[in-house]
Design a protein around this motif. Sequence first.
Motif, PDB file in Angstrom:
ATOM      1  N   PRO A 102     -13.651   6.578  -7.406  1.00 51.35           N
ATOM      2  CA  PRO A 102     -12.378   7.081  -6.887  1.00 51.35           C
ATOM      3  C   PRO A 102     -11.380   5.930  -6.739  1.00 51.35           C
ATOM      4  CG  PRO A 102     -13.968   6.949  -5.112  1.00 51.35           C
ATOM      5  CD  PRO A 102     -14.682   6.552  -6.360  1.00 51.35           C
ATOM      6  N   THR A 103     -10.124   6.223  -7.008  1.00 49.99           N
ATOM      7  CA  THR A 103      -9.063   5.236  -6.839  1.00 49.99           C
ATOM      8  C   THR A 103      -8.058   5.766  -5.834  1.00 49.99           C
ATOM      9  OG1 THR A 103      -7.908   6.190  -8.737  1.00 49.99           O
ATOM     10  CG2 THR A 103      -9.291   4.264  -9.149  1.00 49.99           C
ATOM     11  N   SER A 104      -7.363   4.842  -5.176  1.00 50.91           N
ATOM     12  CA  SER A 104      -6.431   5.242  -4.114  1.00 50.91           C
ATOM     13  C   SER A 104      -5.228   5.983  -4.660  1.00 50.91           C
ATOM     14  CB  SER A 104      -5.972   4.005  -3.344  1.00 50.91           C
ATOM     15  OG  SER A 104      -7.096   3.334  -2.818  1.00 50.91           O
ATOM     16  N   MET A 105      -4.926   5.752  -5.893  1.00 51.57           N
ATOM     17  CA  MET A 105      -3.854   6.498  -6.537  1.00 51.57           C
ATOM     18  C   MET A 105      -4.217   6.637  -8.003  1.00 51.57           C
ATOM     19  SD  MET A 105      -0.660   3.823  -6.806  1.00 51.57           S
ATOM     20  CE  MET A 105      -0.374   3.867  -5.066  1.00 51.57           C
ATOM     21  N   PRO A 106      -3.537   7.518  -8.743  1.00 48.16           N
ATOM     22  CA  PRO A 106      -3.891   7.708 -10.153  1.00 48.16           C
ATOM     23  C   PRO A 106      -3.896   6.379 -10.894  1.00 48.16           C
ATOM     24  CG  PRO A 106      -2.319   9.366  -9.472  1.00 48.16           C
ATOM     25  CD  PRO A 106      -2.464   8.445  -8.322  1.00 48.16           C
ATOM     26  N   PRO A 107      -4.924   6.165 -11.734  1.00 46.35           N
ATOM     27  CA  PRO A 107      -5.044   4.886 -12.436  1.00 46.35           C
ATOM     28  C   PRO A 107      -3.798   4.524 -13.235  1.00 46.35           C
ATOM     29  CG  PRO A 107      -7.063   6.142 -12.660  1.00 46.35           C
ATOM     30  CD  PRO A 107      -6.081   7.024 -11.977  1.00 46.35           C
ATOM     31  N   GLU A 108      -3.106   5.514 -13.783  1.00 47.22           N
ATOM     32  CA  GLU A 108      -1.942   5.155 -14.615  1.00 47.22           C
ATOM     33  C   GLU A 108      -0.843   4.519 -13.767  1.00 47.22           C
ATOM     34  OE1 GLU A 108      -3.421   8.056 -14.570  1.00 47.22           O
ATOM     35  OE2 GLU A 108      -2.072   9.631 -13.854  1.00 47.22           O
ATOM     36  N   ARG A 109      -0.721   4.935 -12.504  1.00 45.50           N
ATOM     37  CA  ARG A 109       0.281   4.302 -11.628  1.00 45.50           C
ATOM     38  C   ARG A 109      -0.140   2.883 -11.282  1.00 45.50           C
ATOM     39  NH1 ARG A 109       1.855   7.742  -6.586  1.00 45.50           N
ATOM     40  NH2 ARG A 109       3.169   5.902  -6.308  1.00 45.50           N
ATOM     41  N   ILE A 166      23.057 -28.448   4.716  1.00 47.61           N
ATOM     42  CA  ILE A 166      22.656 -27.440   3.726  1.00 47.61           C
ATOM     43  C   ILE A 166      23.075 -26.063   4.201  1.00 47.61           C
ATOM     44  CG2 ILE A 166      20.690 -26.395   2.527  1.00 47.61           C
ATOM     45  CD1 ILE A 166      19.344 -29.108   2.655  1.00 47.61           C
ATOM     46  N   ASP A 167      23.859 -25.454   3.358  1.00 48.58           N
ATOM     47  CA  ASP A 167      24.369 -24.113   3.658  1.00 48.58           C
ATOM     48  C   ASP A 167      23.590 -23.116   2.790  1.00 48.58           C
ATOM     49  OD1 ASP A 167      27.508 -22.361   3.104  1.00 48.58           O
ATOM     50  OD2 ASP A 167      25.875 -21.976   4.533  1.00 48.58           O
ATOM     51  N   ILE A 168      22.974 -22.149   3.425  1.00 43.13           N
ATOM     52  CA  ILE A 168      22.200 -21.178   2.634  1.00 43.13           C
ATOM     53  C   ILE A 168      22.688 -19.764   2.884  1.00 43.13           C
ATOM     54  CG2 ILE A 168      20.139 -22.643   2.652  1.00 43.13           C
ATOM     55  CD1 ILE A 168      18.897 -20.619   4.606  1.00 43.13           C
ATOM     56  N   ASP A 169      22.610 -18.985   1.862  1.00 46.06           N
ATOM     57  CA  ASP A 169      22.930 -17.554   1.964  1.00 46.06           C
ATOM     58  C   ASP A 169      21.938 -16.847   1.037  1.00 46.06           C
ATOM     59  OD1 ASP A 169      25.859 -15.438   1.309  1.00 46.06           O
ATOM     60  OD2 ASP A 169      23.896 -15.027   2.223  1.00 46.06           O
ATOM     61  N   CYS A 170      20.916 -16.295   1.612  1.00 47.28           N
ATOM     62  CA  CYS A 170      19.814 -15.752   0.797  1.00 47.28           C
ATOM     63  C   CYS A 170      19.504 -14.317   1.157  1.00 47.28           C
ATOM     64  CB  CYS A 170      18.548 -16.599   0.998  1.00 47.28           C
ATOM     65  SG  CYS A 170      18.688 -18.280   0.390  1.00 47.28           S
ATOM     66  N   ARG A 171      18.982 -13.683   0.230  1.00 50.03           N
ATOM     67  CA  ARG A 171      18.483 -12.295   0.432  1.00 50.03           C
ATOM     68  C   ARG A 171      17.073 -12.238  -0.129  1.00 50.03           C
ATOM     69  NH1 ARG A 171      19.614  -7.781  -2.626  1.00 50.03           N
ATOM     70  NH2 ARG A 171      21.061  -9.023  -3.871  1.00 50.03           N
ATOM     71  N   PHE A 172      16.119 -11.859   0.712  1.00 50.99           N
ATOM     72  CA  PHE A 172      14.721 -11.754   0.309  1.00 50.99           C
ATOM     73  C   PHE A 172      14.284 -10.294   0.375  1.00 50.99           C
ATOM     74  CE2 PHE A 172      14.044 -16.225   0.287  1.00 50.99           C
ATOM     75  CZ  PHE A 172      14.802 -16.738   1.313  1.00 50.99           C
ATOM     76  N   ALA A 173      13.177 -10.021  -0.191  1.00 47.94           N
ATOM     77  CA  ALA A 173      12.592  -8.668  -0.104  1.00 47.94           C
ATOM     78  C   ALA A 173      11.088  -8.792  -0.083  1.00 47.94           C
ATOM     79  CB  ALA A 173      13.048  -7.807  -1.270  1.00 47.94           C
ATOM     80  N   TRP A 174      10.511  -7.976   0.784  1.00 45.54           N
ATOM     81  CA  TRP A 174       9.063  -7.804   0.710  1.00 45.54           C
ATOM     82  C   TRP A 174       8.786  -6.642  -0.234  1.00 45.54           C
ATOM     83  CZ3 TRP A 174      11.053  -9.030   5.611  1.00 45.54           C
ATOM     84  CH2 TRP A 174      10.575 -10.223   6.168  1.00 45.54           C
ATOM     85  N   VAL A 175       8.012  -6.895  -1.256  1.00 43.21           N
ATOM     86  CA  VAL A 175       7.708  -5.888  -2.271  1.00 43.21           C
ATOM     87  C   VAL A 175       6.316  -5.347  -1.992  1.00 43.21           C
ATOM     88  CG1 VAL A 175       7.460  -5.411  -4.733  1.00 43.21           C
ATOM     89  CG2 VAL A 175       9.128  -7.123  -3.940  1.00 43.21           C
ATOM     90  N   SER A 176       6.217  -4.031  -1.916  1.00 39.64           N
ATOM     91  CA  SER A 176       4.893  -3.404  -1.759  1.00 39.64           C
ATOM     92  C   SER A 176       4.809  -2.185  -2.679  1.00 39.64           C
ATOM     93  CB  SER A 176       4.649  -3.001  -0.297  1.00 39.64           C
ATOM     94  OG  SER A 176       5.678  -2.125   0.131  1.00 39.64           O
ATOM     95  N   LEU A 177       3.608  -1.756  -2.891  1.00 40.89           N
ATOM     96  CA  LEU A 177       3.349  -0.647  -3.818  1.00 40.89           C
ATOM     97  C   LEU A 177       3.768   0.663  -3.182  1.00 40.89           C
ATOM     98  CD1 LEU A 177       2.099  -0.324  -6.654  1.00 40.89           C
ATOM     99  CD2 LEU A 177      -0.044   0.244  -5.540  1.00 40.89           C
ATOM    100  N   ARG A 178       4.526   1.464  -3.933  1.00 43.32           N
ATOM    101  CA  ARG A 178       4.936   2.771  -3.438  1.00 43.32           C
ATOM    102  C   ARG A 178       3.703   3.680  -3.387  1.00 43.32           C
ATOM    103  NH1 ARG A 178       9.978   5.036  -3.479  1.00 43.32           N
ATOM    104  NH2 ARG A 178      10.745   3.439  -4.932  1.00 43.32           N
ATOM    105  N   ARG A 179       3.386   4.253  -2.203  1.00 43.83           N
ATOM    106  CA  ARG A 179       2.171   5.055  -2.028  1.00 43.83           C
ATOM    107  C   ARG A 179       2.431   6.546  -2.094  1.00 43.83           C
ATOM    108  NH1 ARG A 179      -2.128   2.196   0.287  1.00 43.83           N
ATOM    109  NH2 ARG A 179      -1.633  -0.018   0.318  1.00 43.83           N
ATOM    110  N   ASP A 180       3.666   7.002  -1.923  1.00 41.84           N
ATOM    111  CA  ASP A 180       3.880   8.451  -1.910  1.00 41.84           C
ATOM    112  C   ASP A 180       3.710   8.989  -3.329  1.00 41.84           C
ATOM    113  OD1 ASP A 180       6.298   6.783  -2.223  1.00 41.84           O
ATOM    114  OD2 ASP A 180       7.206   8.683  -2.779  1.00 41.84           O
ATOM    115  N   THR A 181       3.354  10.306  -3.429  1.00 41.98           N
ATOM    116  CA  THR A 181       3.131  10.964  -4.730  1.00 41.98           C
ATOM    117  C   THR A 181       4.457  11.374  -5.377  1.00 41.98           C
ATOM    118  OG1 THR A 181       2.943  13.099  -3.617  1.00 41.98           O
ATOM    119  CG2 THR A 181       0.920  11.891  -4.028  1.00 41.98           C
TER     120      THR A 181
END
Lengths: 471, 187
Positions: free
Chosen positions: A353-360, B172-187
């Motif tokens: 089983p995988t946490s989400m579809p393998p293609e994703r 040193i003058d900084i102006d930055c924009r960062f992002a935390w990237v994570s995997l989208r879990r919703d279907t």
Amino acid sequence: MAGRTLLHLTRDGLAWHPQPPSDATPPQRFSPTHDGLARFAEHLAQHTTLRFTLLVDVPDEFFTVEPLPKLSAGDRRALLARRRERLAHETPYFTEAPLPALAGDAPADDCLFASLVRPDQLKPWLDALRHANAALTGIHSAPFAALPLLRHLPPPPGPAQARLVASLGPAGLRVSCYTGPHLRFSRLTPAEPHAWHTHVQELLRTRQHLASQRLLPRETPLQLLFIAPQAAHGAIRQLAPPDLDCVDLAALARACGAPEPPDADLTPLLHRTLARHRRIPSIHTPGLQRQHTLRRAGTALILGAALFASAAGVVAYGTLDATQTTRQDIDRLRQHIANAERAIAQAQAAIPPTSMPPERIHAAHQRLPQLLAGSQPTAALHAISRALTRFPQVSLTRLDWSFDPHDTHTAPRLDLRLALPDAAPDLADAFTQALREQTRATVSPIDGDTLDTDAPRQRLGLRLTFDTPPR
Amino acid sequence: MTPPLARIPPPLRRPLAIAGTAIATGATLLAFALHAHHAAQDEHQALRQRLQQLAHNHQTLLARQADARQALAEWADLRQAGLLADTPSHRLAAQLAARPAAASSTALRLAPAPSHDTPESPFILVGIGVQGRLAHDGHLLNLLEELGALKLGLLVPLACRVERAADDGPPIDIDCRFAWVSLRRDT
């Protein structure tokens, strides 16, 4: 004569000979009267499965030799058909046999017609047989039935091979003239069995008749033979001219495989020839010819049907055998299918089983190198720092980093604004090269700036594009 | 009117009956055998096709097995890269980002920043903006490390300007924009 019963017709009536022949069982005799015919019909009704051969041994038989001109085969057949038709009007029962030319004569096609001049002698018996739907395989005149015996007789002299043969039977003395294997003439004369003088005289009269009627050319050598028991040969020779030969009846019977006759009767030998030989000329009888044809057609029909049934049986057997083999293959296939279904169930259960579809997951993982490249400016900055360390006269005035994680086609980009001392015209080039080595990025000037080293410069703008993560 | 059977000549009646029986028997036997054979062949063909289909299905399942195993390995890579973190809200991210010492000690301003997410992207970006002056460019690097250590996702600089200041303040003058990237879990 396997399965064929012999019926012997004489002037005195019809004799039904048992099959197989037996001395203990004499033939049944039927007189040519109303009662005799009725008994015959009754006897036929009790033996519906028998097949019959009829031997006609009557004196009322007329022999004519029809000379035929040289014709083509088709014309000869047409001519013979007209002569048969003309003859049939006179008598419905006749035998037709070819007569090749005598040796020495000019080549000519002759045909012998032997006609029964008293058809009423034969018709009632044939009607009884037809009414009983009896299987009549052939009707033969006695002199024609004797043809197979000729090869057991002494060979005649001369090229014509003409012989005059006398023999005794229940109807009297029969004298027949043969040339080679062909009959030319025959005559039956009622007589007592042991009246040898009468028999010899009749034989000689027949020889004269042949000469006077020019049935044989005068100069044709003619062999005279008398078939009689050995005991009678002495008496015959005393009465006959020297050129008459006697043939032992018992020896002739042994030669043709017939039982030895108890007296001078040639009939048992004729029975034997009818049983063993099939190509004996037969008497033409229209109605029975058709029945015979239908019977042959029926036999052919049965044989054809039996052949078809046998072939169908063989094919059916082969097909059923092939079907059996196919059924065995089907059983094996079912087993394989069961195994395959089990394997499928196992394979299905083994899918982790995988946490989400393998293609994703694949799609996200495919973007990982780009994300990692964009997430590591530290390494890039360290690399830039190492380059700057090698060139202390170069100072970094501004640094711009840009990266779009959503854009899969764009790599991280780093723009550097550098200040350079005036006195080093090739410094920009050297520093750019060092930057490439340290960062492994694609280094290009920014906004139309050039790396022309001829002119002194104080500012330098470089763009670093990271296709691979910096070290 | 003559019955049909009476029209058949007597010598032919019995042979016709025998022949008819023989032909009918032979034909029946042959028809039965051929029918059984064709039925067996049809069943054999159907079973063979079924077996081929099952073999194909089995191969498909084996491929899915391999695919799933590969997906698990890739999942580990994504986890290793930090992309499997629970995605925080922007405000929470900004609050969390303000806690590290590097951020709090350098008078930097941290605020939520738009990330311009796209629904079809496999990733969710939670952005944060950082502005201010630093005394040393090493402080920027420390800040990046501490922000990355929050494990709110894979920390990616989206845009960053680092410039030497011309005035008297921190250089040193900084102006930055960062992002935390994570995997989208919703279907």
